[in-house]
Design a protein around this motif. Structure first.
Motif, PDB file in Angstrom:
ATOM      1  N   PRO A 180     -37.838  12.347 -60.802  1.00 30.49           N
ATOM      2  CA  PRO A 180     -38.979  11.905 -59.873  1.00 30.49           C
ATOM      3  C   PRO A 180     -38.920  10.387 -59.650  1.00 30.49           C
ATOM      4  CG  PRO A 180     -39.891  13.145 -61.591  1.00 30.49           C
ATOM      5  CD  PRO A 180     -38.570  12.880 -61.932  1.00 30.49           C
ATOM      6  N   ASP A 181     -39.072   9.875 -58.363  1.00 30.94           N
ATOM      7  CA  ASP A 181     -38.826   8.442 -58.323  1.00 30.94           C
ATOM      8  C   ASP A 181     -40.475   7.865 -58.070  1.00 30.94           C
ATOM      9  OD1 ASP A 181     -39.708   9.074 -55.797  1.00 30.94           O
ATOM     10  OD2 ASP A 181     -37.368   8.989 -55.158  1.00 30.94           O
ATOM     11  N   PHE A 182     -41.353   8.809 -57.604  1.00 32.85           N
ATOM     12  CA  PHE A 182     -42.606   8.234 -57.522  1.00 32.85           C
ATOM     13  C   PHE A 182     -42.839   7.316 -56.076  1.00 32.85           C
ATOM     14  CE2 PHE A 182     -42.248   9.451 -62.099  1.00 32.85           C
ATOM     15  CZ  PHE A 182     -43.223  10.239 -62.062  1.00 32.85           C
ATOM     16  N   GLU A 183     -42.039   7.141 -55.382  1.00 37.08           N
ATOM     17  CA  GLU A 183     -41.827   6.284 -54.267  1.00 37.08           C
ATOM     18  C   GLU A 183     -43.188   6.596 -53.498  1.00 37.08           C
ATOM     19  OE1 GLU A 183     -38.626   6.387 -51.716  1.00 37.08           O
ATOM     20  OE2 GLU A 183     -37.303   5.552 -53.459  1.00 37.08           O
ATOM     21  N   THR A 184     -43.616   7.871 -53.280  1.00 37.56           N
ATOM     22  CA  THR A 184     -44.793   8.189 -52.412  1.00 37.56           C
ATOM     23  C   THR A 184     -45.459   9.217 -53.364  1.00 37.56           C
ATOM     24  OG1 THR A 184     -43.490   7.904 -50.469  1.00 37.56           O
ATOM     25  CG2 THR A 184     -45.746   9.195 -50.278  1.00 37.56           C
ATOM     26  N   ILE A 185     -46.532   9.003 -53.720  1.00 40.28           N
ATOM     27  CA  ILE A 185     -47.828   9.617 -54.297  1.00 40.28           C
ATOM     28  C   ILE A 185     -48.945   9.892 -53.365  1.00 40.28           C
ATOM     29  CG2 ILE A 185     -49.060  10.046 -56.490  1.00 40.28           C
ATOM     30  CD1 ILE A 185     -47.267   8.160 -58.097  1.00 40.28           C
ATOM     31  N   ARG A 186     -49.209  11.333 -53.289  1.00 41.20           N
ATOM     32  CA  ARG A 186     -50.175  11.658 -52.668  1.00 41.20           C
ATOM     33  C   ARG A 186     -51.518  12.104 -53.326  1.00 41.20           C
ATOM     34  NH1 ARG A 186     -49.111   9.282 -47.871  1.00 41.20           N
ATOM     35  NH2 ARG A 186     -46.973  10.210 -46.878  1.00 41.20           N
ATOM     36  N   PHE A 187     -52.699  11.719 -52.977  1.00 39.24           N
ATOM     37  CA  PHE A 187     -53.860  11.994 -53.818  1.00 39.24           C
ATOM     38  C   PHE A 187     -54.825  12.577 -52.915  1.00 39.24           C
ATOM     39  CE2 PHE A 187     -52.175   7.874 -55.691  1.00 39.24           C
ATOM     40  CZ  PHE A 187     -52.205   8.285 -57.216  1.00 39.24           C
ATOM     41  N   GLY A 188     -55.548  13.514 -53.490  1.00 37.94           N
ATOM     42  CA  GLY A 188     -56.601  14.402 -52.751  1.00 37.94           C
ATOM     43  C   GLY A 188     -58.009  14.529 -53.647  1.00 37.94           C
TER      44      GLY A 188
END
Length: 733
Positions: A684-692
Motif C-alpha cells: 500500500p502507498d496510502f496516496e489516496t484514502i477514502r473516508f465514509g
C-alpha cells in the motif's frame, strides 16, 4: 256442654276513626265487615261448606251505607249455635270433648316503631410510628408504599437478607398488583405474602421463624391528611437448622466411581440446610453420573425430615447407579436415509470410550443440525453387561422422523450504488444419501446475473466437514469492468455454523475460471475485451472467539486466506500469490453499547496488474467495505478516471452498536466511520484514502439483525454520489 265457638272481637273495624276518600274504599270496608260477620258464625268440624259468593254475603245496606251497617254490630241470634241436628257433634266424636276456643284480640295495641341503627364507626388504622410498636428490634426495609419488612438489626442473625429480599420482591402478591389504596385487597394479599415469607424462610433452613403481620396506615405525603394503607411484616428468622443424616441410597454400588460421585454431591452432615442447595446438588450428581458412564442411573425425589428438638434435618435421596458402560456404535431406524455408519462418523466418540451423556446429547443436536430430520430420540441399548469390575457396552439407537427435504428460498437486497439484487434457490438436502444436497440457484440484479448448480456433501469423511462443488456462469457489470465468467469451484472445509460455532475453521479447494473481461470507459463504453484462463488453489484458516456469528458482542476473529494462482493471458502464463488478512474485535462497554472494529489487508505478488484479471484484483467500497462509496468504486483509476483495481488493499472500520429501549430493546442505532485505500503496487502507498461515515439502524430478529445503513463520503471523488444506503441481514462485520 256449650257449643264451641270462635270469638273475634277485633274483626270489627273501627270505621269511625277512618277518613274515606271515595266510594271504592267504602266498598272495601263493607266487604271486610261482611267477612267479619261471616267469620263470627259458629264453625264446626263437620259443617257443610258454605259456597256462597262474596256478593251474597254482603247485604245491600252494607253497600249503601257501610258505616251505619257496621255500627249495628253482629245480630245476637247469629252468634248462637244452631239447634238443628245437622250442626251437632256425635257424642262419640273425639271433638265433642273439645273446649270452647276463644282468641282474644289486643284492642288498642300498637306495633312499636324500631329506632334506626346507628352507623358503625369506621375502622381506624394505626400508624406504624405511633400505635403499632415494632415487634422486632431491627431495621425496616421499605419495599414500596404498601409494603414494609422488618429484620433483626444484627445481620449475622440472617445473613441471607439481600438474596431473600430479591426473591420476595419477585414473588410478592402485594408487589404484583397496582397500588389502588384498597384495604380489603391489601389484607388478602398480605395473608398470601405472609405464607410466602414463611416458605422462603424454610428455603434457607429457618424452620422456627416467626412472622407477625399487621395492616396500618403510613403517612406517605407532605399533607399529613393523605395516608395510604400498608402491610408490615416483622420477621424473626430464629435458628438456622443444619443437615443431619444424609442417605444417598445405593450410590456406593458405583464402585471405583463412588468417591468422585460423592464429591459431586457437596452437601455434608453439619452444613446449613438450604433447599436450593439440595436441588442444585441433585442436578450436579445427576450430571456426574451421566458423565462417568452410568446411562441408566436414577435419582428419586429427595425427602427432608425435620427434627425440631435437634434443630436438624435428615436428608434421604435414593440413588440407583445402574451399572457403568462404554460406548458401542450408533444404530439407525432409517438406514437408507441416514445410516448408522454415517451417524457413528458424526458422533464425537469412538467405540470403547466411556459413556458420557453430553456426547449423546451432542449427537442428537448434530443430527437435528443436518436439517434432514424433524425429531430424533437416542436410546442406550445394552449389548454387553458389566462384569468383573469392567464396564459393559451400550449402542445408541437413533429413532428419527424425516423432515421436509426440499426448500425454496429467496433474498432481496438493495444499495444505492449496487442497485437491486434478487437471489433465489431450490434445493433437495438428501437427494444423494446420506446428506447429499443438490441446489439450483440464480441471481438477477442490477450489476450481477448468475445461474449455477451446487453439489454439497455434509459430514463428509468426518464431523463438520463439508465438500462443495459449484458450477456457475455469471455476468458482472461494475463501474470498473464487465466480466462474463464460467467457473468450476471445489472446496473442502470445516465450517462454523449458527448451531455449532467453532473457534477453528478452515478450508482448501480449487478454482477453474474462464472469463472474458473488459474495462469501462468514462462515457460508459466497453474497452477491448481480454480472455483469461485462471487456475487457483485457495485456502483459508479462521480463529473465532466471538459469542455470536451474526451479532457478536464479545471476542475477536482472525482470518487468513491464501490463493496461489496461474493466469493464461496474452498467450503467456503468469503466476502470482493472493494473500488476505482480516481481524475483527468486539467489546461490550456496557449493557447496551458494543464497540466493534475491523481491519483488512491484502496483497497480490508475482505478476503485473495487467496480467491479473480485473475480477481478481482488489477493490474497496460498498456495504461490506467502505460505506458511503459505490461497490468497488475505491481504487486506482485508468486514464478515463474509472476504477481499475489494484494489487494491495487496506480497510478499517469502527462502529458503536447502541441498543435503545424501542420495541423492548429490539432496535439499535449504529454510528460508524470507515476508511480504505487500494494501490497498484503490491504494498500500500496510502496516496489516496477514502473516508465514509454515517448512521445505521438494526432491528433484532430471531435469525439475526436486519441492517439499514445511511452513509456519506467524507472526501468523495469526482464520480462519487453524496449519499449511499445499504440494506442487508447481519452486521456489517
Amino acid at each position: 256442654m256449650a257449643d264451641p265457638k270462635i270469638t273475634l272481637p277485633a274483626c270489627r273495624p273501627n270505621i269511625n276513626s277512618l277518613e274515606f276518600a271515595n266510594s271504592r274504599k267504602r266498598l272495601r270496608w263493607a266487604a271486610l265487615a261482611a267477612v267479619c260477620a261471616f267469620a263470627a258464625q259458629p264453625a264446626f268440624a263437620q259443617d257443610a261448606p258454605d259456597n256462597r259468593s262474596l256478593d251474597e254475603l254482603i247485604p245491600p245496606e252494607a253497600v249503601e251505607n257501610p258505616e251505619s251497617w257496621a255500627d249495628q254490630g253482629i245480630p245476637q241470634g247469629d252468634t248462637t249455635t244452631p239447634e238443628d241436628e245437622d250442626f251437632r257433634l256425635d257424642s262419640d266424636d273425639p271433638l265433642s270433648e273439645m273446649p270452647l276456643v276463644s282468641i282474644p284480640w289486643p284492642d288498642g295495641s300498637e306495633i312499636p316503631t324500631l329506632d334506626p341503627l346507628e352507623p358503625e364507626e369506621p375502622i381506624e388504622f394505626a400508624t406504624f410510628d405511633e400505635e403499632i410498636p415494632p415487634l422486632v428490634a431491627g431495621s425496616e426495609e421499605r419495599i414500596s408504599d404498601e409494603l414494609v419488612l422488618v429484620f433483626p438489626t444484627d445481620n449475622s442473625l440472617f445473613p441471607e437478607r439481600e438474596e431473600f429480599l430479591d426473591r420476595f420482591n419477585a414473588l410478592s402478591t402485594i408487589e404484583e398488583l397496582d397500588d389502588d389504596g384498597n384495604v380489603a385487597r391489601l389484607a388478602v394479599q398480605a395473608r398470601n405474602d405472609e405464607e410466602l415469607l414463611a416458605r422462603l424462610l424454610r428455603v434457607y433452613g429457618y424452620f422456627d421463624g416467626t412472622i407477625t403481620r399487621s395492616i396500618g396506615r403510613v403517612d406517605d405525603s407532605v399533607d399529613a391528611e393523605l395516608e395510604v394503607p400498608a402491610a408490615r411484616f416483622d420477621i424473626l428468622p430464629g435458628t438456622r437448622y443444619r443437615f443431619g443424616e444424609i442417605d444417598l441410597g445405593n450410590l456406593a454400588e458405583a464402585g471405583d466411581a463412588y468417591p468422585s460421585l460423592r464429591s459431586a454431591f457437596e452437601i455434608q452432615s453439619g452444613d446449613f440446610i438450604s433447599l436450593d442447595a439440595i436441588e442444585t446438588e441433585q442436578l450436579d450428581l445427576d450430571v456426574a453420573l451421566g458423565e462417568q458412564g452410568f446411562p441408566f442411573a436414577a435419582i428419586e425425589e429427595p425427602e427432608l425430615l425435620i427434627d425440631h428438638a435437634r434443630e436438624e434435618g435428615d436428608l434421604t435421596m435414593p440413588v440407583e447407579p445402574g451399572g457403568q458402560y462404554n460406548f458401542g456404535v450408533v444404530t439407525s431406524t432409517l438406514p437408507d436415509f441416514l445410516s448408522g455408519r454415517h451417524l457413528s462418523r458424526i458422533a464425537r466418540w469412538d467405540p470403547g470410550d466411556l459413556y458420557q451423556r453430553s456426547d449423546e446429547e451432542d449427537l442428537r443436536r448434530a443430527i437435528l443440525a443436518t436439517g434432514l430430520v424433524g425429531s430424533v430420540s437416542l436410546t442406550p441399548v445394552v449389548v454387553e453387561e458389566p462384569a468383573n469390575g469392567a464396564p459393559g457396552r451400550v449402542n445408541i439407537e437413533a429413532d428419527m422422523t424425516p423432515a421436509p427435504l426440499r426448500t425454496l428460498r429467496g433474498n432481496i437486497g438493495f444499495g444505492t450504488e449496487e442497485g437491486i439484487r434478487l437471489e433465489g434457490s431450490w434445493e433437495h438436502r438428501n437427494l444423494f444419501p446420506p446428506e447429499g444436497l443438490l441446489r439450483v440457484r440464480g441471481i438477477a440484479g442490477t450489476r450481477e446475473q448468475l445461474a449455477g448448480v451446487t453439489f454439497q456433501k455434509s459430514n463428509f469423511l468426518g464431523r463438520d466437514r463439508i465438500l462443495t462443488i459449484d458450477a456457475f456462469a455469471t455476468t458482472i457489470d461494475t463501474d470498473a469492468f464487465d466480466a462474463e465468467t464460467v467457473s468450476l469451484v471445489g472446496l473442502y472445509e470445516r465450517r462454523s455454523t449458527l448451531l455449532f460455532q467453532k473457534e477453528l475453521s478452515w478450508g482448501i479447494g480449487f478454482e477453474l475460471v474462464a472469463t472474458r473481461e473488459a474495462e469501462i470507459t468514462s462515457d460508459g463504453q466497453v474497452s477491448g475485451e481480454t480472455d483469461f484462463l485462471v487456475a487457483a488453489l485457495p485456502g483459508y484458516v479462521q480463529y473465532d472467539t466471538s459469542d455470536d456469528l451474526l451479532d457478536p458482542t464479545e471476542g475477536f476473529r482472525i482470518r487468513g486466506a491464501v490463493s496461489p494462482e496461474i493466469s493464461r493471458v496474452f498467450e503467456e502464463n503468469s503466476t502470482y500469490l493472493n494473500l488476505q488478512f482480516d481481524l475483527a474485535n468486539y467489546q461490550s462497554v456496557s449493557d447496551r453499547v458494543v464497540l466493534a472494529g475491523r481491519l483488512r489487508a491484502g496483497t497480490i505478488v508475482g505478476a503485473p496488474v495487467q496480467n491479473i484479471a480485473p475480477s481478481r484484483r482488489f477493490y474497496a467500497g460498498g456495504g461490506g467495505s467502505v460505506r458511503g462509496y459505490g461497490f468497488n468504486a475505491i481504487g486506482p483509476t485508468n486514464t478515463l478516471g474509472e476504477p481499475s483495481g489494484g494489487r494491495s488493499l487496506v480497510e478499517a472500520s469502527l462502529e458503536a452498536r447502541v441498543q435503545t429501549p424501542l420495541l423492548d430493546g429490539a432496535v439499535s442505532v449504529v454510528p460508524f466511520v470507515d476508511a480504505g485505500t487500494v494501490s497498484r503496487s503490491s504494498t500500500p502507498d496510502f496516496e489516496t484514502i477514502r473516508f465514509g461515515a454515517g448512521l445505521g439502524v438494526r432491528y433484532a430478529t430471531t435469525f439475526g439483525p436486519l441492517r439499514l445503513d445511511v452513509a456519506f463520503p467524507l472526501n468523495p471523488g469526482p464520480n462519487d454520489n453524496w449519499v449511499a444506503v445499504y440494506v442487508a441481514l447481519g452486521q456489517a462485520f
